[in-house]
Design a protein around this motif. Structure first.
Motif, mmCIF file in Angstrom:
data_model
loop_
_atom_site.group_PDB
_atom_site.id
_atom_site.type_symbol
_atom_site.label_atom_id
_atom_site.label_comp_id
_atom_site.label_asym_id
_atom_site.label_seq_id
_atom_site.Cartn_x
_atom_site.Cartn_y
_atom_site.Cartn_z
ATOM 1 N N ASP A 42 0.809 -1.214 0.000
ATOM 2 C CA ASP A 42 0.000 0.000 0.000
ATOM 3 C C ASP A 42 0.848 1.271 0.000
ATOM 4 O OD1 ASP A 42 1.047 -0.160 2.540
ATOM 5 O OD2 ASP A 42 -0.879 0.041 3.573
ATOM 6 N N ARG A 43 2.144 1.113 -0.260
ATOM 7 C CA ARG A 43 3.051 2.265 -0.297
ATOM 8 C C ARG A 43 4.308 1.878 -1.046
ATOM 9 N NH1 ARG A 43 2.580 4.202 4.625
ATOM 10 N NH2 ARG A 43 0.772 2.897 4.857
ATOM 11 N N PHE A 44 5.142 2.883 -1.312
ATOM 12 C CA PHE A 44 6.454 2.640 -1.898
ATOM 13 C C PHE A 44 7.404 3.709 -1.395
ATOM 14 C CE2 PHE A 44 4.385 5.454 -4.911
ATOM 15 C CZ PHE A 44 5.374 6.309 -5.349
ATOM 16 N N TRP A 45 8.682 3.496 -1.648
ATOM 17 C CA TRP A 45 9.713 4.391 -1.151
ATOM 18 C C TRP A 45 10.708 4.711 -2.253
ATOM 19 C CZ3 TRP A 45 7.829 0.043 0.980
ATOM 20 C CH2 TRP A 45 7.220 0.134 2.241
ATOM 21 N N VAL A 46 11.327 5.879 -2.139
ATOM 22 C CA VAL A 46 12.508 6.203 -2.916
ATOM 23 C C VAL A 46 13.612 6.401 -1.879
ATOM 24 C CG1 VAL A 46 13.626 7.839 -4.466
ATOM 25 C CG2 VAL A 46 11.216 7.239 -4.819
ATOM 26 N N ILE A 47 14.633 5.575 -1.983
ATOM 27 C CA ILE A 47 15.715 5.581 -0.999
ATOM 28 C C ILE A 47 16.544 6.855 -1.152
ATOM 29 C CG2 ILE A 47 17.770 4.360 -0.186
ATOM 30 C CD1 ILE A 47 16.438 1.783 -1.368
#
Length: 149
Positions: A42-47
């Motif tokens: 239900d989400r994502f990330w950019v490191i």
């Protein structure tokens, strides 16, 4: 396609700015489980900094690292595709700082701005194609090594 595509730098500046309005700053300590395979995507990330390992559980006692991600890399794409479940697990290999995006908000923004949505899907597709290509290469190397033994 050249080196790994970076999600934020691949988007045109106005679209990147709109997406970044939805970003939350998060951090994970070293060895933290960020998500588990089959969990709800239900989400994502950019490191922003640090390293993340994508892991596949082979047995309850053995996990294999299938990819290592670092600064600028997209972590998580399963939020885009049904059944919206993670294919792998993710662990912080070192302390990690990241931009976190809630899928529901990003998908609503894509509905509101179809050009942004198309750009985002194209960039994610390019990232996936690159990762598939790398995985294929690793599998071919492992197969070649296995045949020599």
């Amino acid at each position: 396609m050249t080196e790994a595509t970076k999600l934020l730098t691949a988007l045109p500046p106005p679209q990147r700015a709109r997406l970044m309005e939805l970003a939350q700053e998060v951090s994970f300590p070293e060895d933290a489980r960020i998500f588990d395979a089959d969990g709800t995507a239900d989400r994502f990330w950019v490191i922003r900094s640090g390293a993340v390992s994508l892991v596949q559980e082979v047995t309850p006692q053995r996990r294999v690292t299938v990819a290592s991600l670092g600064a600028g890399d997209l972590l998580g794409w399963s939020w885009l595709f049904p059944p919206y479940q993670w294919d792998f697990g993710a662990e912080a290999f070192s302390p990690v700082r990241a931009h976190e995006f809630e899928a529901r908000q990003v998908l609503a923004l894509c509905e509101e701005d179809p050009a942004l949505g198309m750009s985002l899907v194209r960039v994610v597709a390019e990232i996936l194609a690159h990762r598939l290509e790398l995985t294929r290469g690793r599998l071919m190397e492992a197969y070649a090594l296995h045949r020599r033994l």
